[in-house]
Design a protein around this motif. Sequence first.
Motif, PDB file in Angstrom:
ATOM      1  N   ALA A  44       1.115  -1.241   0.112  1.00 29.24           N
ATOM      2  CA  ALA A  44       0.213  -0.076   0.093  1.00 29.24           C
ATOM      3  C   ALA A  44       0.657   1.265   0.052  1.00 29.24           C
ATOM      4  N   LEU A  45       2.073   1.249   0.653  1.00 32.43           N
ATOM      5  CA  LEU A  45       2.788   2.464   0.700  1.00 32.43           C
ATOM      6  C   LEU A  45       3.529   2.601  -0.615  1.00 32.43           C
ATOM      7  N   VAL A  46       4.306   1.650  -1.377  1.00 31.21           N
ATOM      8  CA  VAL A  46       4.925   2.021  -2.483  1.00 31.21           C
ATOM      9  C   VAL A  46       3.994   2.596  -3.582  1.00 31.21           C
ATOM     10  N   GLY A  51       2.571   7.669  -6.862  1.00 31.02           N
ATOM     11  CA  GLY A  51       1.326   8.356  -7.261  1.00 31.02           C
ATOM     12  C   GLY A  51       1.611   9.574  -6.744  1.00 31.02           C
ATOM     13  N   ALA A  52       1.744   9.942  -5.460  1.00 30.01           N
ATOM     14  CA  ALA A  52       1.707  11.208  -4.839  1.00 30.01           C
ATOM     15  C   ALA A  52       3.171  11.986  -5.518  1.00 30.01           C
ATOM     16  N   PHE A  53       4.343  11.347  -5.621  1.00 31.04           N
ATOM     17  CA  PHE A  53       5.301  12.032  -6.168  1.00 31.04           C
ATOM     18  C   PHE A  53       5.007  12.521  -7.546  1.00 31.04           C
ATOM     19  N   ILE A  54       4.472  11.818  -8.486  1.00 35.18           N
ATOM     20  CA  ILE A  54       4.103  12.230  -9.950  1.00 35.18           C
ATOM     21  C   ILE A  54       3.043  13.383  -9.727  1.00 35.18           C
ATOM     22  N   ASP A  55       2.086  13.415  -8.981  1.00 34.64           N
ATOM     23  CA  ASP A  55       1.191  14.264  -8.932  1.00 34.64           C
ATOM     24  C   ASP A  55       1.651  15.884  -8.276  1.00 34.64           C
ATOM     25  N   VAL A  62      -1.968  16.671  -4.902  1.00 34.96           N
ATOM     26  CA  VAL A  62      -2.602  15.275  -5.206  1.00 34.96           C
ATOM     27  C   VAL A  62      -3.637  15.307  -6.451  1.00 34.96           C
ATOM     28  N   GLY A  63      -3.434  13.907  -7.302  1.00 39.46           N
ATOM     29  CA  GLY A  63      -4.638  14.024  -8.166  1.00 39.46           C
ATOM     30  C   GLY A  63      -5.045  12.730  -8.406  1.00 39.46           C
ATOM     31  N   TRP A  64      -5.413  12.252  -9.711  1.00 34.50           N
ATOM     32  CA  TRP A  64      -6.170  11.006  -9.837  1.00 34.50           C
ATOM     33  C   TRP A  64      -5.013   9.959 -10.182  1.00 34.50           C
ATOM     34  N   THR A  65      -3.708  10.426 -10.231  1.00 36.23           N
ATOM     35  CA  THR A  65      -2.703   9.289 -10.189  1.00 36.23           C
ATOM     36  C   THR A  65      -2.659   8.783  -8.956  1.00 36.23           C
ATOM     37  N   PHE A  66      -2.415   9.919  -8.134  1.00 38.58           N
ATOM     38  CA  PHE A  66      -2.291   9.242  -6.432  1.00 38.58           C
ATOM     39  C   PHE A  66      -3.606   8.621  -6.142  1.00 38.58           C
ATOM     40  N   ASN A  67      -4.698   9.157  -6.472  1.00 40.57           N
ATOM     41  CA  ASN A  67      -5.763   8.310  -5.873  1.00 40.57           C
ATOM     42  C   ASN A  67      -5.945   6.892  -6.492  1.00 40.57           C
ATOM     43  N   VAL A  68      -5.901   6.826  -7.576  1.00 40.04           N
ATOM     44  CA  VAL A  68      -5.824   5.304  -8.301  1.00 40.04           C
ATOM     45  C   VAL A  68      -4.741   4.250  -7.873  1.00 40.04           C
ATOM     46  N   ALA A  69      -3.585   4.981  -7.583  1.00 37.72           N
ATOM     47  CA  ALA A  69      -2.516   4.288  -6.884  1.00 37.72           C
ATOM     48  C   ALA A  69      -2.517   3.787  -5.532  1.00 37.72           C
ATOM     49  N   PHE A  70      -3.285   4.915  -4.702  1.00 44.10           N
ATOM     50  CA  PHE A  70      -3.375   4.800  -3.419  1.00 44.10           C
ATOM     51  C   PHE A  70      -4.601   3.439  -3.262  1.00 44.10           C
ATOM     52  N   PHE A  71      -5.737   3.842  -3.902  1.00 43.20           N
ATOM     53  CA  PHE A  71      -6.841   2.785  -3.638  1.00 43.20           C
ATOM     54  C   PHE A  71      -6.283   1.399  -3.980  1.00 43.20           C
ATOM     55  N   ALA A  72      -5.556   1.348  -5.158  1.00 42.11           N
ATOM     56  CA  ALA A  72      -5.200  -0.144  -5.559  1.00 42.11           C
ATOM     57  C   ALA A  72      -4.132  -0.809  -4.824  1.00 42.11           C
ATOM     58  N   ALA A  99       1.545   9.441   6.068  1.00 47.73           N
ATOM     59  CA  ALA A  99       3.118   9.394   5.800  1.00 47.73           C
ATOM     60  C   ALA A  99       3.626   9.933   4.586  1.00 47.73           C
ATOM     61  N   THR A 100       2.961   9.759   3.520  1.00 46.71           N
ATOM     62  CA  THR A 100       3.456   9.899   2.067  1.00 46.71           C
ATOM     63  C   THR A 100       3.306  11.285   1.587  1.00 46.71           C
ATOM     64  N   VAL A 101       2.183  11.927   1.746  1.00 43.91           N
ATOM     65  CA  VAL A 101       1.756  13.229   1.164  1.00 43.91           C
ATOM     66  C   VAL A 101       2.426  14.330   1.988  1.00 43.91           C
ATOM     67  N   PRO A 102       2.221  14.439   3.056  1.00 45.77           N
ATOM     68  CA  PRO A 102       3.196  15.724   3.704  1.00 45.77           C
ATOM     69  C   PRO A 102       4.655  15.492   3.535  1.00 45.77           C
ATOM     70  N   LEU A 103       5.283  14.107   3.513  1.00 39.29           N
ATOM     71  CA  LEU A 103       6.516  14.003   3.396  1.00 39.29           C
ATOM     72  C   LEU A 103       7.019  14.276   1.925  1.00 39.29           C
ATOM     73  N   LEU A 104       6.354  14.056   1.016  1.00 39.96           N
ATOM     74  CA  LEU A 104       6.747  14.543  -0.483  1.00 39.96           C
ATOM     75  C   LEU A 104       6.423  15.972  -0.720  1.00 39.96           C
ATOM     76  N   VAL A 105       5.481  16.453  -0.166  1.00 40.55           N
ATOM     77  CA  VAL A 105       5.321  18.020  -0.180  1.00 40.55           C
ATOM     78  C   VAL A 105       6.759  18.757   0.632  1.00 40.55           C
TER      79      VAL A 105
END
Length: 239
Positions: A44-46, A51-55, A62-72, A99-105
């Motif tokens: 789930a983390l990778v 996805g968050a890095f790309i968006d 964050v956008g659809w890339t993160f949403n799809v990758a996060f859910f999958a 853990a992912t979104v604030p760190l990548l920001v």
Amino acid sequence: MSALRERSAAFDDDVEDYDVIPWNYRAMFGEFKGIPWWAAILAALVPAFIGAFIDINSSKTVGWTFNVAFFAGALAAILLVQRRSLFGPMVQPPLVLAATVPLLVLLTGGVNKGGLSAMALGLGKPLIDSFPVMAITTAVTVGLGILRIFLQKNPNRPSKDEVREAKAEIKERAKPVRKPREEPEEDERPRRPRPERAERPEGTPARRPRPEGTPARRPRPDGARGERPAGQRKPRPRD
């Protein structure tokens, strides 16, 4: 030859039984062994990190890339994890998001330099944008986890009737057994010893026998001890 064939067939059956994956080590579908808890966290983390890095690099949020990758990733974790390690994948979507979104920001420089308010806005906007997908993902993982708990049960567990019979048998064994009282036979019954007569001290004269012709002591006319017949007065003492 027949004995050797029977032994080989029994050995093959034992090997097959030994190779079967236990029920609490399986994934949700099939009879293959599921992934351990740490692999479910990475599953789930990778994807969420990628996805968050790309968006964030493209749109600072964050956008659809993160949403799809996060859910999958969260869905794969709850479906592939072992039955005994369901709790982690059920509750991990909010933790993965935090853990992912604030760190990548912070790493990509998405925070505006203008004080605490600008920094809070830069960190809070991606979290607010990803809250709906986080809520939906958490609801799905919790639902699938509860479904697996009810569906994947020990196949060798006793039924309700067997449990009821076992409890009744335990209660019957716990009751004390009363043995019938055995009456002793006539020969075996204890006899009370007769009291021994006290020995007469030396020098005490023996009781004289009543001489012949002597009348016995007359009973009183009323037959009661210590009572006088009616009409008889008590003699008064003389002065």
